[in-house]
Design an enzyme around this catalytic site. Structure first.
Site, PDB file in Angstrom:
ATOM      1  N   ASN A 139       0.877  -1.175   0.000  1.00 38.26           N
ATOM      2  CA  ASN A 139       0.000   0.000   0.000  1.00 38.26           C
ATOM      3  C   ASN A 139       0.911   1.221   0.000  1.00 38.26           C
ATOM      4  O   ASN A 139       1.485   1.568   1.021  1.00 38.26           O
ATOM      5  CB  ASN A 139      -0.890  -0.022   1.250  1.00 38.26           C
ATOM      6  CG  ASN A 139      -1.741   1.237   1.368  1.00 38.26           C
ATOM      7  OD1 ASN A 139      -1.779   2.051   0.444  1.00 38.26           O
ATOM      8  ND2 ASN A 139      -2.408   1.398   2.496  1.00 38.26           N
TER       9      ASN A 139
ATOM     10  N   LYS B 223       0.089   4.255  -0.344  1.00 35.49           N
ATOM     11  CA  LYS B 223      -0.570   5.459   0.192  1.00 35.49           C
ATOM     12  C   LYS B 223      -0.309   6.640  -0.754  1.00 35.49           C
ATOM     13  O   LYS B 223      -0.248   6.435  -1.962  1.00 35.49           O
ATOM     14  CB  LYS B 223      -0.102   5.719   1.633  1.00 35.49           C
ATOM     15  CG  LYS B 223      -0.259   4.460   2.499  1.00 35.49           C
ATOM     16  CD  LYS B 223      -0.042   4.679   3.970  1.00 35.49           C
ATOM     17  CE  LYS B 223      -0.232   3.352   4.701  1.00 35.49           C
ATOM     18  NZ  LYS B 223      -0.074   3.483   6.153  1.00 35.49           N
TER      19      LYS B 223
ATOM     20  N   GLU C  25      -5.381  -4.659  10.668  1.00 32.36           N
ATOM     21  CA  GLU C  25      -4.376  -3.613  10.857  1.00 32.36           C
ATOM     22  C   GLU C  25      -4.696  -2.827  12.129  1.00 32.36           C
ATOM     23  O   GLU C  25      -5.486  -1.873  12.087  1.00 32.36           O
ATOM     24  CB  GLU C  25      -4.385  -2.647   9.667  1.00 32.36           C
ATOM     25  CG  GLU C  25      -4.027  -3.281   8.349  1.00 32.36           C
ATOM     26  CD  GLU C  25      -3.436  -2.262   7.382  1.00 32.36           C
ATOM     27  OE1 GLU C  25      -2.372  -2.560   6.816  1.00 32.36           O
ATOM     28  OE2 GLU C  25      -4.006  -1.178   7.201  1.00 32.36           O
TER      29      GLU C  25
ATOM     30  N   GLY D  59       2.578   2.460  10.872  1.00 33.36           N
ATOM     31  CA  GLY D  59       3.564   3.533  10.758  1.00 33.36           C
ATOM     32  C   GLY D  59       4.279   3.853  12.063  1.00 33.36           C
ATOM     33  O   GLY D  59       4.991   4.849  12.152  1.00 33.36           O
TER      34      GLY D  59
ATOM     35  N   HIS E 126      -9.573   1.425   4.912  1.00 32.61           N
ATOM     36  CA  HIS E 126      -8.296   1.591   5.618  1.00 32.61           C
ATOM     37  C   HIS E 126      -8.506   2.562   6.790  1.00 32.61           C
ATOM     38  O   HIS E 126      -9.310   3.493   6.692  1.00 32.61           O
ATOM     39  CB  HIS E 126      -7.232   2.132   4.656  1.00 32.61           C
ATOM     40  CG  HIS E 126      -5.856   2.072   5.237  1.00 32.61           C
ATOM     41  ND1 HIS E 126      -5.404   2.993   6.161  1.00 32.61           N
ATOM     42  CD2 HIS E 126      -4.852   1.195   5.055  1.00 32.61           C
ATOM     43  CE1 HIS E 126      -4.163   2.673   6.513  1.00 32.61           C
ATOM     44  NE2 HIS E 126      -3.803   1.583   5.860  1.00 32.61           N
TER      45      HIS E 126
ATOM     46  N   GLU F  71      -6.867   4.947   7.802  1.00 31.64           N
ATOM     47  CA  GLU F  71      -6.619   6.359   7.475  1.00 31.64           C
ATOM     48  C   GLU F  71      -7.852   6.970   6.814  1.00 31.64           C
ATOM     49  O   GLU F  71      -8.131   8.156   6.977  1.00 31.64           O
ATOM     50  CB  GLU F  71      -5.378   6.483   6.584  1.00 31.64           C
ATOM     51  CG  GLU F  71      -4.105   6.238   7.396  1.00 31.64           C
ATOM     52  CD  GLU F  71      -2.959   5.614   6.612  1.00 31.64           C
ATOM     53  OE1 GLU F  71      -2.979   5.645   5.376  1.00 31.64           O
ATOM     54  OE2 GLU F  71      -2.039   5.076   7.266  1.00 31.64           O
TER      55      GLU F  71
ATOM     56  N   SER G  37       3.519  -1.948  10.476  1.00 32.33           N
ATOM     57  CA  SER G  37       4.966  -2.041  10.721  1.00 32.33           C
ATOM     58  C   SER G  37       5.555  -3.405  10.346  1.00 32.33           C
ATOM     59  O   SER G  37       6.462  -3.896  11.023  1.00 32.33           O
ATOM     60  CB  SER G  37       5.289  -1.683  12.174  1.00 32.33           C
ATOM     61  OG  SER G  37       4.873  -0.357  12.453  1.00 32.33           O
TER      62      SER G  37
END
Ligand code: 13P
Length: 255
Positions: free
Chosen positions: A9, A11, A166, A172, A94, A96, A212
């Site tokens: 991904n 992003k 996730e 991250g 996702h 985000e 991660s």
């Protein structure tokens, strides 16, 4: 038999030239073998990256889409537009997008349905926040996200779904979940699908871990019976690092 899957991904990263260089170099370095690899670039690079991916047996994924087929929805991208570009997978829900674009489980469910209508395989993302984990609610949150997103779907479609666990706190942050945390979440996801549909359907769904993941820890996740691959952010941006990760994964899936 579930085919292991490792998805990148990207992003909101990379120019078109950087994306093309990545695919050339990654294809040269990676020995994916039995693993299905997927690259999910930004919408604007899907056409260019897709053409290169096809040459190298890499699958193409989008990072999002709208549920309507066409219409006055300025700035949105529809499922048939993705299909037209040769997209196989689409990341949906996702964290985000949940956080910055107010995506709810109900909205995510509409996107999952739309993906299947156009023969796109959704990579449905679920996962708890740190606060939810600390309150011991992680498993309930995951089960709720899965059941809302998949409700009302035909079982023959559900079995093709990919679910990415996730945990928000692991994305991250450099703080990956442990293999056994991911395995426990995978088990809960599979049980939820089993109760909603059937054990047979649940057994076919591929479950990925994301947060991660790197070349050093990928094997910890793949050793878990319920985890079939990974959704990778940071470590997928550099071709050498992503190839190392895929090569390390390859060692873990060889029987
Ligand atoms: P990182 O691998 O950078 O933690 O990102 C994970 C992710 O969000 C993949 O969708």
């Amino acid at each position: 038999m579930r085919i292991p899957l490792i998805a990148a991904n990207w992003k909101m990263h990379k120019t078109v030239n950087e994306a093309a260089e990545f695919v050339h170099r990654f294809a040269m370095l990676a020995a994916a073998g039995d693993i299905e690899t997927v690259i999910c670039p930004a919408f604007v690079h899907l056409a260019a990256v897709g053409e290169l991916c096809r040459k190298h047996g890499i699958r193409l994924g989008a990072q999002n889409m709208f549920w309507e087929t066409a219409g006055a929805f300025t700035g949105e991208v529809s499922p048939p537009m993705l299909k037209d570009l040769g997209v196989d997978y689409v990341i949906i829900g996702h964290s985000e997008r949940r956080e910055h674009f107010a995506e709810t489980d109900q909205l995510i469910s509409r996107k999952v349905k739309a993906a299947f209508q156009f023969d796109l395989v959704p990579i449905l993302c679920v996962g708890e926040t740190l606060q939810q984990r600390q309150a011991n609610k992680a498993m309930d949150v995951i089960a709720e996200q899965v059941s809302t997103a998949l409700s009302g779907l035909d079982p023959s479609r559900v079995r093709r779904t990919v679910i990415a666990y996730e945990p928000v706190w692991a994305i991250g942050s450099g703080l990956a979940a442990t293999g056994s945390d991911a395995g426990a979440a995978g088990e809960r996801i599979r049980t939820t699908i089993g109760e909603m549909f059937s054990l047979k359907v649940a057994r076919d769904v591929r479950i990925l871990y994301g947060g991660s993941v790197n070349a050093e820890n990928i094997q910890d996740f793949l050793r878990e019976t319920e985890i079939d691959g990974a959704l990778v952010g940071g470590a997928s941006l550099d071709a050498d690092s992503f190839a190392r990760l895929v090569n390390s994964a390859q060692k873990a899936v060889v029987v």
